[in-house]
Structures are given as C-alpha cells and as structure tokens.
Design an enzyme around this catalytic site. Structure first.
Site, PDB file in Angstrom:
ATOM      1  N   HIS A  74      -1.751   0.456   7.498  1.00 40.79           N
ATOM      2  CA  HIS A  74      -2.287   0.802   6.179  1.00 40.79           C
ATOM      3  C   HIS A  74      -1.990   2.271   5.886  1.00 40.79           C
ATOM      4  CE1 HIS A  74      -4.497   0.063   2.607  1.00 40.79           C
ATOM      5  NE2 HIS A  74      -5.558   0.816   2.920  1.00 40.79           N
TER       6      HIS A  74
ATOM      7  N   ASP B 204      -8.045   4.710  -1.857  1.00 42.71           N
ATOM      8  CA  ASP B 204      -7.482   3.586  -1.110  1.00 42.71           C
ATOM      9  C   ASP B 204      -6.869   2.588  -2.095  1.00 42.71           C
ATOM     10  OD1 ASP B 204      -6.852   1.497   0.556  1.00 42.71           O
ATOM     11  OD2 ASP B 204      -8.726   1.596   1.687  1.00 42.71           O
TER      12      ASP B 204
ATOM     13  N   CYS C 230       0.814  -1.214   0.000  1.00 38.76           N
ATOM     14  CA  CYS C 230       0.000   0.000   0.000  1.00 38.76           C
ATOM     15  C   CYS C 230       0.848   1.264   0.000  1.00 38.76           C
ATOM     16  CB  CYS C 230      -0.949   0.000   1.198  1.00 38.76           C
ATOM     17  SG  CYS C 230      -0.116  -0.113   2.804  1.00 38.76           S
TER      18      CYS C 230
END
Length: 588
Positions: free
Chosen positions: A501, A522, A361
């Site tokens: 995250h 996201d 991520c």
C-alpha cells in the site's frame, strides 16, 4: 576392312574405280553412297563416318564417337563402371579394350529405382548418312567433326537423368537405375542395419516390429536378469526408476510453485486480465446483472469513461478538493494538546474507483502529488498537462519515462508495459515519472525499524525536518501572522510507500510531550469520508482517520519520495544516466 566402290572398275584399297574415266574417276561409298574424287578422302570418310561408328558405350546408347571420347564419356558419366578387354568379334570391331557393364542387384532381387526414377521418354538422336559431296580442302572434315560434337552435346543435354542421391547426371534411364541400385547397395543396407540394431545388446533385427518385440523383452525383469552380468540393462533400469521417482517427487513442488507464481501475477496485476478500462466495464456489467444499475446508465457511464480515457484527463469523480485548506482551518480553532502543526501546500484527495480497486493506490497518490504541484508556481511551468492526468494516462507517461532510459531495471520488471494492466507501481516508478517531467525527486529508504516495538521514530523525525525547512529558511508574512504552532508550507506532500500500500503525507503534528503524529491522506478512504473534512460538523471525527501515530506504522520497511525542485535539461540527462543503477538514501 574398309570398303568402297567405283562405277564399275577395279578395286583399290576397298573401293572401286571407273575404267573409262581413270583420271576423273568418282569413288562411291558402299555404306552411304557418298562420292569423292581422291582415295585419301574416301579413307578419311570411311574412318570418321563408319569405322568409329562401331564404337558404342556399353552402359548407355551413346555411339559414333572416338575411343578417346568414349573413355572421357565413361569416366564422367559412369564413374562406377569397370572396363575389361573384350575379344574382337569381326573385322569391323576395334582391337581397343571394350567396357563391360557392371551388374548390380538389390537385396530384394529387383530394381530399387523403378519407382524412384521416371525419366522422360525420348528417342535417341538419329545419325543420318551424309550425301553431300566433299572434296579435299573444302572443310568437309571439320564440318563432320562439328556435327559429331553437336550429336554428343545433344546426348548430354536432351537425355540427362540426374541421380536423386548424388550429383551424377546420366544419359540413359537404364544406367541411372543401375547407378542408384549401387547407392542402395552401399548406403541403404548399412543405414537399415543401424536403424534396426538393438540399443541394449546390438542384435540386428529384420524389421521394426521384431526390434520392438526384442527391446520389450529386455525391459521385462526376467530377460533383464539375463543381461545383468554385463551390468548394462540392469543399471539402465535402475537409473530409469530413479529418474521416474525424482520426477514424481518434484512434480508436487513444481505444481505448487506454479500456483504461487500465478497467485503473485494476479496480486500484482500481471496476469493479463486487463487494466482500468476492462475492470471498470466488468464492474458495471455485474451491477447490471444484479439489478443495481439500469442498462441505460451502463451505456451512459461507459461513454463518459471512454471520453475521459480519450482526453487523458481525470474525470474528477474520485477527487475531493480543498482538503489541506480544511485541515488548516480546523487547526486554527482547535489547539488542544498540540505545540506545532506543519501542513503541505494545498492538495486534493483522490480515492480508488471501481476501475482500479485493489491496485491503483500508487497512481492515486501520484495524482494527489500532481494536484499540489499544479498549485505551486515553481513547478507549474514544467507540467505540460495543466490538468491532473487520468490513471491510464499516468501509465502511458511512466512508459514514456522508461523509453527515455529511466530505471531500465524497473522497466524490465514490468516488461516495458503498464497500460492495459493492473500492475502495482511504487517509489521507483514515481521517481521515474517525476524525473521525466524535469522535477527533481529523491527516494529515502527507511529499511529497518529504529524504535521499540518495530516502530520508525527516525521516519517521523525526517518528516519534521522536511516541513521545517520552509519555515526556518524564510520569514514569510504567513509565518509572522499565524501563531508558531500552525504553519502551512509551500512544499508538496510526501509519497509514503510500504509493502502492499501507499499513502500521502500532508502534515505533521507535534504534541506538547514532544511526540509526533503524521497527517496522512489514504486513497483507500472513500470520497464520502474525505468530504467529511470539509464540514465543520464532521471534521473533528474525520481528522482521527487522518492521524497516524508511531504505533500504527509497524511495517518492516518504508520508502518516501520527496520533491526537491526543478531540473535543467543537463540535470535531467544526468539523472537518467544515474537511474541505470537507482540508489536510495538509506536511513539509518
């Protein structure tokens, strides 16, 4: 008594003269037959060639030397020898003291060096008799002395046996054997005695087997009680039991700690199981094994992946272009319950792939940020890569930033290596990479909640100030044409990090009641979900997944990376020096 003879004649001092030639009589040595003219020469010959030959070394085969030379030889070659006077055995023996050979013996009664020393067998040098006529003054004495010195040197050079236990060099194998036996007598016995001494009661055993049995008796409880009066064995046993008990108690905790450490390594991608390429290959191999992918497709996709990795450019399979532009068009037509909307510059969405699922991520958000910077005129000149780099390429660029001296503590945490791993990256790694590209950035740390229910209202206020700085500092034509409620700035998106995250903030909504809502892209959302923002039929439902209200951000800590401008060469060096102790702006 020195003896010589003259062809027949009278005896003179042990040698004879010829009666018919008294004036020019030749003196002949009875031992070797050498002839001389003068009696003084014959005396010298007998003294040097035969009288000194009776002097022999009692410890080796050396002979034919003077008493002084013999003393020097014994003191240097046989330092352990002891000499004592010996009675004269005849007229030819010297009255000087003789050296007695010392006698040594080993504990076993036989030679201890027979197997240790195997000297080269060589015969002692012969002492040939001279038959050369010499006359007084012709240098015969000097030649004889030189010959004798040569014989001494041959004895020391050709028959040298070095002691294996010290630096002594012996000229005889027998002397060396006696010398080494002395070493064994003085050294081996104390070492053996120390080696076979009981560590509990100091009893000396005859061999190692006896010592083992003796120590085992100490370890027995009954025998240990016999020594408890001294307090030695009993205390040792008690200490041993305590140490064993502590070790048994600590073992489960150590095993649990090891399991947790390995779990953390797997969680953060530091377990050495490979990086993006290896994970992608394993995913495709499983798909082939399950029948979800044909072998031909496997080889085709693998070749495409290798080509992308070699070029260092993202292959675009996870990229969705025009997302912020689609949001801008949506808010132009939909103004329900909103006073103002701020949007960042155009940004593309990047989602995780099979090669980085679960750990990529941070890299995907960095790709979103770079895609926006490429479209801003102020930053495009400093970006050497004109296309968005691939994920392994971003890992290499981060390693290069560490090599420049940025964030040495973070580099040490990752052991200076990201490429080929599944290591997670965070705000500090994003800062280091941007600084290496001469892009000014700052880290803002919202280290604790500032609102009810563990919310972060100050985070929303700070984001509003970030996007408002563009519209308040300039009156661009876009701001005058568009309603005040919708503003698309020329600012890049914000990198938002929390535990586990990270996401990208591309805008902010302000409701009529004054509340705020973040617009977030996201990387965990799939490419198909991102493409729904591009369709007018699905954009309304897709925007719901982009909004983040204060009630949905309840992590204890958040960090934001904001781009501030372009660095000069001097400012970059200053930033590198300051990154040695990297500090964030803490709010509150």
């Amino acid at each position: 008594m020195l003896t010589g003879r003259r062809r027949p004649g009278a005896t003179l001092l042990g040698f004879k003269t010829d009666a018919n030639h008294a004036a020019a009589a030749m003196l002949t040595c009875d031992i070797c037959g050498e002839e001389t003219l003068l009696a003084e020469d014959m005396k010298t010959h007998l003294l040097l060639s035969h009288a000194e030959s009776e002097v022999r070394c009692p410890l080796c085969s050396l002979s034919g030397v003077s008493h002084d030379e013999l003393r020097f030889h014994i003191s240097s070659a046989h330092p352990e020898g002891q000499w004592s006077p010996a009675p004269a055995a005849g007229p030819a023996e010297s009255s000087e003291p003789r050296f007695a050979s010392p006698s040594y013996s080993t504990p076993t009664g036989h030679s201890a060096v027979t197997a240790l020393v195997r000297p080269k067998q060589s015969a002692a040098p012969e002492r040939g008799c001279s038959s050369v006529r010499r006359s007084k003054g012709d240098g015969g004495d000097g030649q004889h002395i030189k010959a004798k010195q040569k014989r001494l040197s041959l004895t020391s050079e050709e028959e040298q046996f070095s002691c294996p236990m010290c630096a002594l060099v012996c000229s005889s194998c027998d002397v060396l054997q006696e010398h080494v036996e002395l070493h064994l007598q003085e050294q081996c016995l104390p070492e053996e005695e120390t080696r076979l001494r009981c560590p509990v009661c100091s009893v000396v055993c005859s061999d190692s087997v006896s010592l083992q049995e003796h120590v085992e008796l100490h370890l027995d409880h009954g025998t240990a009680g016999n020594y408890s009066a001294a307090g030695v064995c009993s205390s040792d046993l008690e200490l041993a039991r305590q140490l064993q008990q502590q070790e048994e108690e600590q073992r489960p905790g150590e095993e649990q700690e090891e399991r947790e450490f390995k779990k953390l390594q797997r969680q953060f991608g530091l377990d050495g199981t490979g990086g993006y390429r290896r994970q992608m290959e394993r995913t495709m191999e499983r798909a082939v094994a399950r029948g979800l992918m044909a072998p031909a497709d496997f080889h085709c996709k693998r070749a495409e992946m290798m080509e992308s990795l070699a070029s260092g450019v993202d292959d675009g399979r996870t990229r969705t272009r025009g997302v912020v532009r689609a949001l801008y068009e949506y808010y132009q037509t939909d103004s329900r319950d909103r006073d103002h909307v701020w949007l960042s510059a155009d940004t593309d969405h990047f989602c995780s792939s099979a090669g980085d699922k679960g750990w990529g991520c941070g890299y995907r958000n960095l790709q979103m940020l770079l895609s926006s910077l490429h479209g801003i005129d102020a930053y495009s000149p400093v970006l050497t890569d004109k296309a968005v780099p691939s994920l392994p390429r971003l890992q290499s660029m981060t390693e290069a930033a560490w090599e420049e001296g940025l964030d040495p503590q973070g580099a040490s945490h990752f052991n200076q290596r990201l490429l080929g791993t599944r290591a997670w990256i965070g705000a500090t790694e994003i800062y280091s990479l941007l600084t290496s590209l001469r892009i000014s950035a700052s880290i803002i740390d919202f280290h604790q909640p500032t609102g009810p229910g563990d919310t972060h209202p100050q985070l929303f206020d700070w984001v509003k100030q970030y996007f408002c700085q563009s519209s308040s500092s300039s009156s661009s034509s876009i701001s005058r044409r568009l309603p005040p409620r919708l503003i698309q700035t020329r600012l890049p998106p914000l990198y938002l990090q929390h535990q586990g995250h990270s996401r990208s903030i591309v805008g902010l909504e302000q409701k009529k009641n004054g509340s705020h809502c973040l617009l977030v892209l996201d990387p965990g959302s799939s490419a198909s979900d991102a493409r729904k923002l591009l369709s007018r039929d699905t954009v309304s439902a897709a925007v719901r997944h982009v909004r983040r209200f204060p009630s949905s951000l309840k992590h204890k800590q958040y960090q934001v990376v904001a781009v501030r401008g372009v660095l000069s060469a001097e400012e970059k060096q200053m930033s590198i020096l300051n990154s040695r102790t990297l500090c964030a702006e803490r709010i509150p």
